[in-house]
Design a protein around this motif. Structure first.
Motif, PDB file in Angstrom:
ATOM      1  N   SER A 107       0.827  -1.205   0.000  1.00 49.01           N
ATOM      2  CA  SER A 107       0.000   0.000   0.000  1.00 49.01           C
ATOM      3  C   SER A 107       0.865   1.261   0.000  1.00 49.01           C
ATOM      4  N   ALA A 108       1.954   1.246   0.780  1.00 54.07           N
ATOM      5  CA  ALA A 108       2.852   2.402   0.800  1.00 54.07           C
ATOM      6  C   ALA A 108       3.504   2.610  -0.564  1.00 54.07           C
ATOM      7  N   LEU A 109       3.920   1.517  -1.206  1.00 58.88           N
ATOM      8  CA  LEU A 109       4.503   1.643  -2.546  1.00 58.88           C
ATOM      9  C   LEU A 109       3.480   2.169  -3.541  1.00 58.88           C
ATOM     10  N   SER A 110       2.236   1.724  -3.435  1.00 58.83           N
ATOM     11  CA  SER A 110       1.182   2.217  -4.331  1.00 58.83           C
ATOM     12  C   SER A 110       0.947   3.710  -4.126  1.00 58.83           C
ATOM     13  N   ALA A 111       0.967   4.169  -2.869  1.00 60.17           N
ATOM     14  CA  ALA A 111       0.788   5.598  -2.602  1.00 60.17           C
ATOM     15  C   ALA A 111       1.916   6.415  -3.207  1.00 60.17           C
ATOM     16  N   VAL A 112       3.149   5.933  -3.077  1.00 62.27           N
ATOM     17  CA  VAL A 112       4.301   6.658  -3.634  1.00 62.27           C
ATOM     18  C   VAL A 112       4.213   6.713  -5.156  1.00 62.27           C
ATOM     19  N   ILE A 113       3.831   5.594  -5.783  1.00 61.84           N
ATOM     20  CA  ILE A 113       3.729   5.559  -7.247  1.00 61.84           C
ATOM     21  C   ILE A 113       2.657   6.522  -7.737  1.00 61.84           C
ATOM     22  N   CYS A 114       1.514   6.556  -7.062  1.00 58.51           N
ATOM     23  CA  CYS A 114       0.441   7.479  -7.454  1.00 58.51           C
ATOM     24  C   CYS A 114       0.878   8.931  -7.284  1.00 58.51           C
ATOM     25  N   ALA A 115       1.576   9.225  -6.193  1.00 56.93           N
ATOM     26  CA  ALA A 115       2.043  10.598  -5.976  1.00 56.93           C
ATOM     27  C   ALA A 115       3.054  11.007  -7.040  1.00 56.93           C
ATOM     28  N   VAL A 116       3.970  10.118  -7.399  1.00 58.61           N
ATOM     29  CA  VAL A 116       4.966  10.425  -8.443  1.00 58.61           C
ATOM     30  C   VAL A 116       4.281  10.618  -9.781  1.00 58.61           C
ATOM     31  N   ALA A 117       3.283   9.779 -10.087  1.00 56.81           N
ATOM     32  CA  ALA A 117       2.571   9.931 -11.363  1.00 56.81           C
ATOM     33  C   ALA A 117       1.841  11.264 -11.431  1.00 56.81           C
ATOM     34  N   VAL A 118       1.210  11.673 -10.332  1.00 58.14           N
ATOM     35  CA  VAL A 118       0.539  12.971 -10.306  1.00 58.14           C
ATOM     36  C   VAL A 118       1.551  14.102 -10.433  1.00 58.14           C
ATOM     37  N   GLN A 119       2.685  13.979  -9.797  1.00 63.47           N
ATOM     38  CA  GLN A 119       3.721  15.011  -9.878  1.00 63.47           C
ATOM     39  C   GLN A 119       4.235  15.179 -11.300  1.00 63.47           C
ATOM     40  N   ILE A 120       4.309  14.079 -12.032  1.00 66.63           N
ATOM     41  CA  ILE A 120       4.855  14.139 -13.395  1.00 66.63           C
ATOM     42  C   ILE A 120       3.813  14.665 -14.385  1.00 66.63           C
ATOM     43  N   PHE A 121       2.602  14.159 -14.284  1.00 62.58           N
ATOM     44  CA  PHE A 121       1.596  14.467 -15.303  1.00 62.58           C
ATOM     45  C   PHE A 121       0.654  15.602 -14.920  1.00 62.58           C
ATOM     46  N   LEU A 122       0.831  16.215 -13.755  1.00 62.88           N
ATOM     47  CA  LEU A 122      -0.056  17.303 -13.358  1.00 62.88           C
ATOM     48  C   LEU A 122       0.230  18.545 -14.205  1.00 62.88           C
ATOM     49  N   PRO A 123      -0.784  19.143 -14.851  1.00 65.98           N
ATOM     50  CA  PRO A 123      -0.535  20.329 -15.674  1.00 65.98           C
ATOM     51  C   PRO A 123      -0.196  21.547 -14.820  1.00 65.98           C
ATOM     52  N   ALA A 124       0.537  22.467 -15.428  1.00 62.00           N
ATOM     53  CA  ALA A 124       0.974  23.660 -14.701  1.00 62.00           C
ATOM     54  C   ALA A 124      -0.180  24.603 -14.379  1.00 62.00           C
ATOM     55  N   SER A 125      -1.288  24.473 -15.096  1.00 63.93           N
ATOM     56  CA  SER A 125      -2.406  25.386 -14.862  1.00 63.93           C
ATOM     57  C   SER A 125      -3.080  25.174 -13.510  1.00 63.93           C
ATOM     58  N   VAL A 126      -2.894  24.005 -12.928  1.00 62.46           N
ATOM     59  CA  VAL A 126      -3.502  23.726 -11.619  1.00 62.46           C
ATOM     60  C   VAL A 126      -2.418  23.560 -10.552  1.00 62.46           C
ATOM     61  N   ALA A 127      -1.296  24.244 -10.762  1.00 60.07           N
ATOM     62  CA  ALA A 127      -0.187  24.134  -9.800  1.00 60.07           C
ATOM     63  C   ALA A 127      -0.581  24.667  -8.425  1.00 60.07           C
ATOM     64  N   ALA A 128      -1.538  25.606  -8.377  1.00 60.79           N
ATOM     65  CA  ALA A 128      -1.946  26.162  -7.089  1.00 60.79           C
ATOM     66  C   ALA A 128      -2.625  25.118  -6.213  1.00 60.79           C
ATOM     67  N   TYR A 129      -3.193  24.118  -6.836  1.00 61.63           N
ATOM     68  CA  TYR A 129      -3.875  23.065  -6.081  1.00 61.63           C
ATOM     69  C   TYR A 129      -3.025  21.815  -5.941  1.00 61.63           C
ATOM     70  N   ARG A 130      -1.724  21.953  -6.184  1.00 64.94           N
ATOM     71  CA  ARG A 130      -0.846  20.788  -6.147  1.00 64.94           C
ATOM     72  C   ARG A 130      -0.841  20.102  -4.775  1.00 64.94           C
ATOM     73  N   PRO A 131      -0.744  20.818  -3.646  1.00 71.86           N
ATOM     74  CA  PRO A 131      -0.725  20.109  -2.339  1.00 71.86           C
ATOM     75  C   PRO A 131      -1.990  19.288  -2.093  1.00 71.86           C
ATOM     76  N   MET A 132      -3.160  19.848  -2.435  1.00 65.28           N
ATOM     77  CA  MET A 132      -4.407  19.113  -2.215  1.00 65.28           C
ATOM     78  C   MET A 132      -4.483  17.884  -3.125  1.00 65.28           C
ATOM     79  N   ILE A 133      -4.049  18.046  -4.375  1.00 63.98           N
ATOM     80  CA  ILE A 133      -4.084  16.919  -5.315  1.00 63.98           C
ATOM     81  C   ILE A 133      -3.100  15.844  -4.900  1.00 63.98           C
ATOM     82  N   MET A 134      -1.916  16.254  -4.405  1.00 60.98           N
ATOM     83  CA  MET A 134      -0.929  15.279  -3.952  1.00 60.98           C
ATOM     84  C   MET A 134      -1.449  14.502  -2.740  1.00 60.98           C
ATOM     85  N   ALA A 135      -2.110  15.207  -1.814  1.00 66.53           N
ATOM     86  CA  ALA A 135      -2.677  14.523  -0.648  1.00 66.53           C
ATOM     87  C   ALA A 135      -3.757  13.533  -1.076  1.00 66.53           C
TER      88      ALA A 135
END
Length: 336
Positions: A107-135
């Motif tokens: 489960s911890a590995l799955s959480a890390v993989i999902c967070a890394v995927a969001v960090q890579i593919f998250l568009p810059a237009s929603v960078a202000a909401y990055r902490p909430m999306i990462m959580a």
């Protein structure tokens, strides 16, 4: 002279009276009200006897149903009295021979993989909401996705079990009719049946060898395989051990019921396939259209992600889309 003339008349009159009295005595039971009364009493007694016999059969069936109902309620109460299924029990239901700590590591590995995927593919237009999306990604990847995968594995294993359960019950029926004891029939199922039926009945046989009764071992199997069909099997065997009866006939009827339920399940799935396809198309249409518009004209759809009004529309659309998907799922998810 007159007396001599009246004598034949008197004799004839007495003879007629005697004949009439004899005829009346003979016919009296057939023409009297007592005869009608006796017929009515006999008919009432006969109907009452038939009614009592019918009631006795009905009462026997009702007592049997009551006994089954009481057994079901007792089993449900025992299950409700128990604590919520532990993680180890959930892993056993899924057929995974792993420790709970392995699950938490995955489960911890799955959480890390999902967070890394969001960090890579998250568009810059929603960078202000990055902490909430990462959580959110960490929460979904760490708790939601592993539980979903575990539930899917468990459901697939239970479907395989149900597919072979009727055949396993037929093995018990044939073994009992041929004179084998019940524990030997269970051992045959544990050796010759496909998985996961073999592993579940193997556990029952092993528990019997250490002194656990068949009823208790099957009750434990209902915890590992919480299906109504398995509960029926456990109840039938438990009632047969308590009150006796023809186990082969009861299990044969249960096998027929399970096969009919399986056929009805396949028929319902076939009839609901069109509705499910329509629901999938309707659910995928809004995100598909948004992706095509984003690919063809990014500046046209950009206000949805760059303005507060657009964010409000996106959130409202997601909420209504989720409600629609849940409603469609409720409409096509038949309980039988």
């Amino acid at each position: 002279m007159d007396e001599q003339a009246l004598l034949p008349l008197l004799t004839a009159l007495v003879a007629a009276l005697a004949i009439a009295a004899a005829a009346y005595a003979i016919m009296y039971p057939y023409i009297s009200a007592d005869r009608m009364k006796d017929k009515r009493v006999a008919s009432v007694s006969e109907s009452r006897a038939k009614k009592i016999a019918t009631q006795s059969a009905a009462e026997l069936a009702a007592n049997r149903r009551k006994q089954v109902t009481d057994s079901l309620k007792d089993m449900e109460n025992r299950q409700k009295a128990r604590e919520r299924p532990s993680l180890r029990l959930k892993l056993e239901r899924a057929g995974l021979d792993v420790e709970p700590r392995i699950y938490w590591i995955a489960s911890a590995l799955s959480a890390v993989i999902c967070a890394v995927a969001v960090q890579i593919f998250l568009p810059a237009s929603v960078a202000a909401y990055r902490p909430m999306i990462m959580a959110t990604a960490l929460f979904v990847g760490g708790l939601g996705l592993p539980r979903l995968v575990l539930a899917k594995i468990t459901a697939r294993r239970q479907k395989k079990f149900l597919r072979e359960l009727a055949n396993s019950i037929d093995i018990i029926v044939r073994g009992v009719k041929s004179g084998l004891p019940l524990n030997e029939c269970l051992a045959v199922i544990a050796k010759e049946s496909p998985e996961p039926v073999a592993s579940e009945f193997r556990e029952v046989v092993e528990q019997q060898r250490v002194g656990v009764s068949i009823a208790e071992a099957l009750d434990r199997m209902t915890r590992r395989m919480p299906l109504s069909e398995v509960k029926f099997l456990a109840i039938v065997i438990a009632i047969q051990q308590q009150s006796g009866g023809n186990l082969a006939e009861a299990l044969s009827n249960l096998s027929g019921v399970l096969r009919d339920r399986f056929k009805m399940t396949a028929k319902v799935k076939a009839l609901a396939a069109e509705a499910k396809a329509g629901a999938m198309i309707l659910a995928s249409l809004p995100p598909g259209v948004m992706f095509m518009v984003q690919s063809a004209s990014p500046e046209y759809i950009a206000p949805l992600f760059t303005t507060k009004t657009g964010h409000l529309f996106v959130v409202g659309g997601l909420v209504w889309m989720s409600i629609g998907v849940l409603v469609m799922r409720k409409m096509i998810n038949f309980k039988f």
